[in-house]
Design a protein around this motif. Sequence first.
Motif, PDB file in Angstrom:
ATOM      1  N   GLU A 189     -32.391  65.826 -36.362  1.00  0.00           N
ATOM      2  CA  GLU A 189     -32.684  64.903 -37.452  1.00  0.00           C
ATOM      3  C   GLU A 189     -31.403  64.319 -38.047  1.00  0.00           C
ATOM      4  OE1 GLU A 189     -34.994  67.109 -40.294  1.00  0.00           O
ATOM      5  OE2 GLU A 189     -33.290  68.317 -40.983  1.00  0.00           O
ATOM      6  N   VAL A 190     -30.331  65.112 -38.125  1.00  0.00           N
ATOM      7  CA  VAL A 190     -29.054  64.602 -38.642  1.00  0.00           C
ATOM      8  C   VAL A 190     -28.466  63.567 -37.688  1.00  0.00           C
ATOM      9  CG1 VAL A 190     -26.660  65.206 -39.153  1.00  0.00           C
ATOM     10  CG2 VAL A 190     -28.511  66.644 -40.014  1.00  0.00           C
ATOM     11  N   LEU A 191     -28.436  63.898 -36.395  1.00  0.00           N
ATOM     12  CA  LEU A 191     -27.852  63.000 -35.402  1.00  0.00           C
ATOM     13  C   LEU A 191     -28.612  61.668 -35.346  1.00  0.00           C
ATOM     14  CD1 LEU A 191     -25.725  62.665 -33.180  1.00  0.00           C
ATOM     15  CD2 LEU A 191     -27.371  63.657 -31.576  1.00  0.00           C
ATOM     16  N   MET A 192     -29.942  61.726 -35.287  1.00  0.00           N
ATOM     17  CA  MET A 192     -30.739  60.503 -35.194  1.00  0.00           C
ATOM     18  C   MET A 192     -30.695  59.697 -36.491  1.00  0.00           C
ATOM     19  SD  MET A 192     -31.697  60.266 -32.132  1.00  0.00           S
ATOM     20  CE  MET A 192     -32.809  58.875 -32.324  1.00  0.00           C
ATOM     21  N   THR A 193     -30.585  60.391 -37.627  1.00  0.00           N
ATOM     22  CA  THR A 193     -30.432  59.689 -38.905  1.00  0.00           C
ATOM     23  C   THR A 193     -29.147  58.874 -38.911  1.00  0.00           C
ATOM     24  OG1 THR A 193     -31.713  61.264 -40.234  1.00  0.00           O
ATOM     25  CG2 THR A 193     -30.002  60.037 -41.380  1.00  0.00           C
ATOM     26  N   CYS A 194     -28.060  59.493 -38.460  1.00  0.00           N
ATOM     27  CA  CYS A 194     -26.766  58.799 -38.424  1.00  0.00           C
ATOM     28  C   CYS A 194     -26.805  57.609 -37.472  1.00  0.00           C
ATOM     29  CB  CYS A 194     -25.656  59.760 -38.001  1.00  0.00           C
ATOM     30  SG  CYS A 194     -25.280  61.026 -39.244  1.00  0.00           S
ATOM     31  N   ARG A 216     -37.057  73.880 -30.068  1.00  0.00           N
ATOM     32  CA  ARG A 216     -37.510  75.265 -30.032  1.00  0.00           C
ATOM     33  C   ARG A 216     -37.163  76.066 -31.279  1.00  0.00           C
ATOM     34  NH1 ARG A 216     -39.184  76.353 -24.889  1.00  0.00           N
ATOM     35  NH2 ARG A 216     -38.533  74.871 -23.292  1.00  0.00           N
ATOM     36  N   ASN A 217     -36.246  75.564 -32.104  1.00  0.00           N
ATOM     37  CA  ASN A 217     -35.889  76.337 -33.292  1.00  0.00           C
ATOM     38  C   ASN A 217     -35.438  75.410 -34.416  1.00  0.00           C
ATOM     39  OD1 ASN A 217     -33.000  75.781 -32.920  1.00  0.00           O
ATOM     40  ND2 ASN A 217     -33.159  77.189 -31.172  1.00  0.00           N
ATOM     41  N   GLU A 218     -35.276  76.016 -35.577  1.00  0.00           N
ATOM     42  CA  GLU A 218     -34.941  75.258 -36.783  1.00  0.00           C
ATOM     43  C   GLU A 218     -33.566  74.606 -36.680  1.00  0.00           C
ATOM     44  OE1 GLU A 218     -34.708  76.530 -41.362  1.00  0.00           O
ATOM     45  OE2 GLU A 218     -36.561  77.157 -40.354  1.00  0.00           O
ATOM     46  N   ARG A 219     -32.637  75.301 -36.077  1.00  0.00           N
ATOM     47  CA  ARG A 219     -31.276  74.760 -35.941  1.00  0.00           C
ATOM     48  C   ARG A 219     -31.273  73.496 -35.073  1.00  0.00           C
ATOM     49  NH1 ARG A 219     -26.039  78.132 -33.577  1.00  0.00           N
ATOM     50  NH2 ARG A 219     -24.505  76.461 -33.858  1.00  0.00           N
ATOM     51  N   GLY A 220     -32.006  73.543 -33.977  1.00  0.00           N
ATOM     52  CA  GLY A 220     -32.089  72.383 -33.095  1.00  0.00           C
ATOM     53  C   GLY A 220     -32.759  71.205 -33.779  1.00  0.00           C
ATOM     54  N   ALA A 221     -33.794  71.501 -34.571  1.00  0.00           N
ATOM     55  CA  ALA A 221     -34.496  70.445 -35.302  1.00  0.00           C
ATOM     56  C   ALA A 221     -33.566  69.783 -36.308  1.00  0.00           C
ATOM     57  CB  ALA A 221     -35.719  71.022 -36.004  1.00  0.00           C
ATOM     58  N   SER A 267     -18.429  54.661 -31.567  1.00  0.00           N
ATOM     59  CA  SER A 267     -17.187  54.803 -32.341  1.00  0.00           C
ATOM     60  C   SER A 267     -17.419  55.652 -33.579  1.00  0.00           C
ATOM     61  CB  SER A 267     -16.662  53.431 -32.750  1.00  0.00           C
ATOM     62  OG  SER A 267     -16.307  52.659 -31.617  1.00  0.00           O
ATOM     63  N   MET A 268     -18.547  55.416 -34.247  1.00  0.00           N
ATOM     64  CA  MET A 268     -18.842  56.163 -35.466  1.00  0.00           C
ATOM     65  C   MET A 268     -19.087  57.632 -35.159  1.00  0.00           C
ATOM     66  SD  MET A 268     -18.464  54.105 -37.934  1.00  0.00           S
ATOM     67  CE  MET A 268     -19.083  55.204 -39.226  1.00  0.00           C
ATOM     68  N   LEU A 269     -19.764  57.900 -34.050  1.00  0.00           N
ATOM     69  CA  LEU A 269     -20.036  59.289 -33.664  1.00  0.00           C
ATOM     70  C   LEU A 269     -18.727  60.002 -33.332  1.00  0.00           C
ATOM     71  CD1 LEU A 269     -22.215  61.403 -33.139  1.00  0.00           C
ATOM     72  CD2 LEU A 269     -22.398  60.532 -30.808  1.00  0.00           C
TER      73      LEU A 269
END
Length: 206
Positions: free
Chosen positions: A180-185, A171-176, A198-200
């Motif tokens: 993207e950062v979480l899924m990239t990692c 719904r917003n830029e912050r959530g996006a 473990s990495m998370l």
Amino acid sequence: TWGFTTLSATLFLIRKSRGQAPVEEVLGNNYQGILNCDGLQVYPKKVKKIQRCWAHLLRESKWLAEKEEGQARLLYQELCELFAKLKQLRIAVLARQERKRQHALLIAHMRRLIGRAKAYTELRTFAGKIENGLAHWFTCVLYPEAEPTNNRAERALREMVVQRKITGTLRNERGAHSTEVLMTCIQTWKLQGLNTFSMLRQSLSS
């Protein structure tokens, strides 16, 4: 959602644009590598060495063959044979000059298939699509380190699609950005054979 992946890393971007800006943001203006991609028209405007995805090509050709039969089925069979030849040449031990020669022969073969397909009304549009990417179907013969499909990126994007179905539309830029950062990692850790949990936990506690 844009997905860029290599043998050891994945990067996701969530942008409103399907134009050149996200490609330039990731690859810059002078990318010297080889890009595996689908038929989106923005890629050739930013990248010189492209390998178009044969999985997309054969999937559409098969659908057309089942719908139209006749010449469409024959075209599909010949494209499958051409793909088999492409895969053999890619892994063969060949001198650079011989790779160039085989590359030229494959393009000539594809050009003949396009010319014949254009003679049939039901195949004309599809033949035009193949012709538009003619310079990019056989790049992996010249550069065998490139794969003939972009299945690697498609598999990575599938995870993103599943997560979107679970969490709903962002719904917003912050959530996006968080997504993207979480899924990239997570995808990068998986590629590197690391334990994602473990990495998370390590990343959040540091």
